[in-house]
Structure formats: structure tokens, C-alpha cells
Design a protein around this motif. Structure first.
Motif, PDB file in Angstrom:
ATOM      1  N   GLU A  15      11.247 -42.866   5.604  1.00 47.51           N
ATOM      2  CA  GLU A  15      12.157 -43.853   5.013  1.00 47.51           C
ATOM      3  C   GLU A  15      13.535 -43.231   4.745  1.00 47.51           C
ATOM      4  O   GLU A  15      14.570 -43.869   4.978  1.00 47.51           O
ATOM      5  CB  GLU A  15      11.539 -44.372   3.709  1.00 47.51           C
ATOM      6  N   LEU A  40       4.656 -48.972   5.183  1.00 48.86           N
ATOM      7  CA  LEU A  40       5.823 -49.516   4.483  1.00 48.86           C
ATOM      8  C   LEU A  40       6.733 -50.228   5.483  1.00 48.86           C
ATOM      9  O   LEU A  40       7.080 -49.669   6.533  1.00 48.86           O
ATOM     10  CB  LEU A  40       6.629 -48.420   3.788  1.00 48.86           C
ATOM     11  N   ARG A  41       7.103 -51.452   5.149  1.00 53.57           N
ATOM     12  CA  ARG A  41       8.137 -52.159   5.911  1.00 53.57           C
ATOM     13  C   ARG A  41       9.413 -52.141   5.085  1.00 53.57           C
ATOM     14  O   ARG A  41       9.469 -52.716   3.997  1.00 53.57           O
ATOM     15  CB  ARG A  41       7.720 -53.601   6.204  1.00 53.57           C
ATOM     16  N   MET A  42      10.426 -51.484   5.595  1.00 55.74           N
ATOM     17  CA  MET A  42      11.717 -51.434   4.904  1.00 55.74           C
ATOM     18  C   MET A  42      12.395 -52.807   4.981  1.00 55.74           C
ATOM     19  O   MET A  42      12.169 -53.579   5.916  1.00 55.74           O
ATOM     20  CB  MET A  42      12.603 -50.359   5.538  1.00 55.74           C
ATOM     21  N   ASP A  43      13.214 -53.106   3.998  1.00 54.28           N
ATOM     22  CA  ASP A  43      13.880 -54.406   3.967  1.00 54.28           C
ATOM     23  C   ASP A  43      14.797 -54.552   5.173  1.00 54.28           C
ATOM     24  O   ASP A  43      15.625 -53.685   5.445  1.00 54.28           O
ATOM     25  CB  ASP A  43      14.672 -54.555   2.670  1.00 54.28           C
ATOM     26  N   VAL A  46      12.531 -56.106  11.486  1.00 50.03           N
ATOM     27  CA  VAL A  46      12.054 -57.347  12.076  1.00 50.03           C
ATOM     28  C   VAL A  46      10.530 -57.438  12.019  1.00 50.03           C
ATOM     29  O   VAL A  46       9.833 -56.422  12.117  1.00 50.03           O
ATOM     30  CB  VAL A  46      12.530 -57.530  13.544  1.00 50.03           C
ATOM     31  N   LEU A  47      10.036 -58.659  11.864  1.00 51.13           N
ATOM     32  CA  LEU A  47       8.594 -58.882  11.725  1.00 51.13           C
ATOM     33  C   LEU A  47       7.813 -58.380  12.940  1.00 51.13           C
ATOM     34  O   LEU A  47       6.702 -57.861  12.807  1.00 51.13           O
ATOM     35  CB  LEU A  47       8.311 -60.375  11.535  1.00 51.13           C
ATOM     36  N   SER A  49       8.109 -55.868  14.645  1.00 52.70           N
ATOM     37  CA  SER A  49       7.901 -54.429  14.742  1.00 52.70           C
ATOM     38  C   SER A  49       6.776 -53.911  13.843  1.00 52.70           C
ATOM     39  O   SER A  49       6.416 -52.743  13.923  1.00 52.70           O
ATOM     40  CB  SER A  49       9.212 -53.673  14.459  1.00 52.70           C
ATOM     41  N   ILE A  50       6.220 -54.770  13.006  1.00 48.04           N
ATOM     42  CA  ILE A  50       5.060 -54.368  12.194  1.00 48.04           C
ATOM     43  C   ILE A  50       3.921 -53.957  13.135  1.00 48.04           C
ATOM     44  O   ILE A  50       3.372 -52.859  13.035  1.00 48.04           O
ATOM     45  CB  ILE A  50       4.569 -55.535  11.293  1.00 48.04           C
TER      46      ILE A  50
ATOM     47  N   LEU B  62       9.956 -63.396  15.567  1.00 44.82           N
ATOM     48  CA  LEU B  62       9.497 -62.044  15.252  1.00 44.82           C
ATOM     49  C   LEU B  62      10.556 -60.981  15.517  1.00 44.82           C
ATOM     50  O   LEU B  62      10.580 -59.939  14.854  1.00 44.82           O
ATOM     51  CB  LEU B  62       8.230 -61.712  16.037  1.00 44.82           C
TER      52      LEU B  62
ATOM     53  N   ALA D   4      10.974 -53.863  -0.479  1.00 51.97           N
ATOM     54  CA  ALA D   4      10.131 -52.683  -0.289  1.00 51.97           C
ATOM     55  C   ALA D   4       9.938 -51.948  -1.611  1.00 51.97           C
ATOM     56  O   ALA D   4       8.852 -51.439  -1.909  1.00 51.97           O
ATOM     57  CB  ALA D   4      10.754 -51.762   0.757  1.00 51.97           C
ATOM     58  N   LYS D  37       3.704 -55.835   4.135  1.00 50.71           N
ATOM     59  CA  LYS D  37       4.916 -55.233   3.565  1.00 50.71           C
ATOM     60  C   LYS D  37       4.644 -53.785   3.146  1.00 50.71           C
ATOM     61  O   LYS D  37       5.459 -52.906   3.415  1.00 50.71           O
ATOM     62  CB  LYS D  37       5.389 -56.064   2.366  1.00 50.71           C
ATOM     63  N   ALA D  38       3.508 -53.546   2.490  1.00 50.51           N
ATOM     64  CA  ALA D  38       3.162 -52.177   2.085  1.00 50.51           C
ATOM     65  C   ALA D  38       1.661 -52.083   1.876  1.00 50.51           C
ATOM     66  O   ALA D  38       0.995 -53.089   1.590  1.00 50.51           O
ATOM     67  CB  ALA D  38       3.901 -51.797   0.800  1.00 50.51           C
TER      68      ALA D  38
END
Lengths: 133, 133, 133, 133
Positions: A15, A40-43, A46-47, A49-50, B62, D4, D37-38
Motif C-alpha cells: 500500500e 485490501l482494496r485501496m480507495d 477499479v472493481l 481488479s479485485i 468493472l 480502506a 474491500k478488506a
């Protein structure tokens, strides 16, 4: 065995690098069995890329190699066409890196997605750099 | 947040353009989380294009970009081979367009399929043209 | 064959009844092959009911009966335990109603979800009531 | 929108409570569209509870309610048998709690699994208690 503390340490290192280069990404950490350990998805990431972060890490664990190494086996002309379709779909491009212990055994992997591929790779490398076993 | 009224307005605008150029299509509208908001299959549209309309819209939400933009990353020689296998399968060709609010945030997407790709794109653009936020 | 115009007419009738009783729902219309024809999610309907509306309509088409009729076959003590697990999962409770032509042939179905089960049923019945063939 | 930072704060609060009562769990945080998200798996949590933590949080987001509330609709004798089969499988038991903003809108959810159900619930409540919007 990869601990929760180590996994969080990897997330934090990734991060920090991502923030420094200004690229919001998803960072996934899997264990030696390819099961989710931390994420962790940083703010702003894009969705879409999860799933890619998860698949890069999964690709790295399942083949014990950097995710892009798998592409060498399935790219046009290579001996294993369609390999990328196995295992519910691989992500055979850079950003997934296996975690190895001092004996070289795979103990997990990190997967990063959200930026350009070289950025994802840089962030994954920064995460893995803080790993010791 | 995308309203049902806005979604229906988009469907109607797309349907009118499709009728004018004589191409029966499927039109899908998804929300910011890629969940189905509204859908219409015009009479004569092939069954196989239902899923494609949904996937084009899904691809656009997405990745926060027109569906064909994703192809730039995964086409032969591009840095992310197999990207189209992520997220249960993307549709990286034209006809999916994200809907953005006045601040540029993604609030949903339209996906059109059933005609030739340039026709699908024209219809999707006609739908999105009536969107305001 | 169910037309787009008829499908939209059904959606509108369902939406009007739902608005009158103050219950935001999802309304799905499928054709005789259980393929999506039209769909609307009213503002405020919970995300989880999208799939349920689709599955109720699917259950009704696949078995040519109201969705809750399937429960008679798979409820505890009935002869087909696990029937609800077939076809990628059925929704064997009220709110899915088949559409039949004047000869009794199945031409599609409506599925409604988002309210209490009796409300979903009332809305589905209001939608089907405007159907003629 | 859930940040996040908030998601990590929830994870930490849940982890602290879990450590205090001596129960290793998985803690998942999803956003308003049910996207990851996490996540954190504490050391010793069983592998099978990864998916359950995710599904509890998913159930809470999709229905805008505590995960166990869904059971009231699909338990034996209730009006929606098989509801738990929708949405790729729900987890209709305690440990999933929606996160709401000051206007009552769903902005995400926490899901906890790994202990006895009352322990999972206690840990999820401890996580949600630190959430403000």
C-alpha cells in the motif's frame, strides 16, 4: 506457515509503495494452499481488479512461480495452449509473486492489480521485499 | 445513484435508435456495483447476445471504461494476456459504456449486443446520450 | 411468442401495483426458453432480490407452474427431496407465474421479489393480469 | 462510500475482540455492491470459514439486514423455502452485519466466521461498533 502479522505487513508495504507512485490497487495475500489470508482494496481501485489481484496470487501459488511465467507455457506457439483456462482461470501476467521460506518451499503469494502491469509488479515486489521467513 | 426512471429512459433511447437502423438488440443497464437495474430484449435479437449485452455492461462498470478499452490490455502482444478471463469472463469489444455522474464517478453502465459491433456501439451511445446526472 | 411490448406492459403493470402498495421490487420477464426478455429493479429494492426474481420466473417456466407449486414436490416428506437444488437452484415460493397462450402452452413467466411473499405474489398476479395472447 | 481506512479499522477492532476471547476467525469487509474491500484470516482459523465469513457479509449487504434475519424467511415452515440457495448461496446465520450511513443507506457489511456462532456475532458487533459515517 504465513502468519496474519506477516500478511498485514506485506499489505502495508504494498500500500505504501502504491500510494507513493499514486496508483490505487488491490493487494491479495494467499497461503500455501491458495486460500485467502489477507486483502485490501485501496480507495479508487477499479472493481474489476479485485478478481485479477486474487487470480495473480492464485496463479503464483499454484505454479510456484511469478504469475507472468505461466504465460511462457501458454502463449501462441508455446506447448500448453489453453493452460490459462485451467484452475477456474489464471492471470498469466505480472503482479503475482510467490512467497518462499528459506528452504525454497512455497508458503503463499502476493497478487497486485489496479495499475499498469509494470506498476502492479513494482508494488508486488515492494510487498514481497519485506517478507522474511 | 442510478434510478429506475433513468434506466428505463436509457433503454427507450437505445431501443429507438436500434429500431431506426433496423437491428434488434439486447440492452442491459447495470448499477455502480454491476448489479442488474433494467433490461430489454427486442423481438428478433439472438439469444446468445443476452449474455453479451450483460457482459459488455459489466466490463464497463468493472473497469470504469468503454468495454473495448479492455481489449487494449489483453490483445495479442499486450501486457495482460488472459485479462478477458477474469471476473467470470469479460466482453472486451464495443457496446458497453460506463455512466458517470458530474464528478466522474461511475454510477453504472449500458451494454448493447445483437447487431454488428459498430451498430451495437451506435445504439449504446444513443442510450448514454440521454443520461444526465 | 412473447413480444418486447408485452413484456414491458407486464413490467409496467407490476410496477404500478408495487408502487400502490409501497413495496419496491424486482420484476423479471422470461421467455418460453427461460431466457431474459425484460427486467426492472425499482428504486429501493434490495440487491439480493434480483436473483430471486429471476429464479422465481425461471422456476415457473421450467416447470410450467407457479413457483410455489414446486415446493409441494420437495418439501419435507414429499417425494422429490432436493428438487430445489436442480437447475442451478430454484426458488420454490410464491412470486413466479407462468404465462400461457390461449392453448395453454407456456410462452414465458414473470418473477417478482423484494417484498413479503404475499406482496410479491400480488404484484406478479397484477403483472400477469394484463397479459393476453 | 466505505474507505480502506475504515475497513481496516473494522478488521482491527474485530481482531482485538477475537484475540481477547481466544477465537481465531476470518473477518471480511464488503462494500455497498458486495465487492471485497478488506479481509483478514487470523492464525488458526479453519479454512472452511473463509467462505462463510464472505457469505455472511454478502448476505448482510444483499438483504440490508443481519445475516441471521434471512433465516426467518427460509427456516422450516417459513414462507420462502430455498431462499438460502439464491445468490450463489447465502449464510443465513449470525455473524454478518450491514454497515449503514447516517441516513440508513447500506454502505457495506462485515462478516465473521471461525468460532461458535455467538462468538462470531460478538466479534462482528465489536467490529461494527467502531464504524461511523
Amino acid at each position: 506457515m504465513l502468519s496474519a502479522r506477516q500478511a498485514q505487513h506485506l499489505l502495508t508495504a504494498g500500500e505504501e509503495r502504491a500510494a507513493r507512485i499514486g496508483v490505487p490497487v488491490n493487494i491479495a495475500v494467499l497461503d500455501a494452499g491458495a486460500h485467502l489470508k489477507a486483502f485490501l482494496r485501496m480507495d479508487g481501485a477499479v472493481l474489476g481488479s479485485i478478481d485479477i489481484a486474487l487470480k495473480k496470487a492464485r496463479t503464483a501459488v499454484l505454479f510456484g512461480a511469478a504469475s507472468e511465467a505461466v504465460w511462457e507455457y501458454c502463449k501462441p506457439g508455446a506447448p500448453a495452449p489453453g493452460l490459462e483456462l485451467s484452475n477456474d482461470g489464471l492471470a498469466p501476467f505480472a503482479g503475482g509473486i510467490p512467497l518462499k521460506d528459506r528452504n525454497g518451499a512455497i508458503v503463499g503469494a502476493v497478487g497486485v492489480s489496479g495499475g499498469a502491469v509494470p506498476q502492479d509488479l513494482e508494488i508486488a515486489q515492494a510487498a514481497v521485499a519485506v517478507f522474511y521467513f
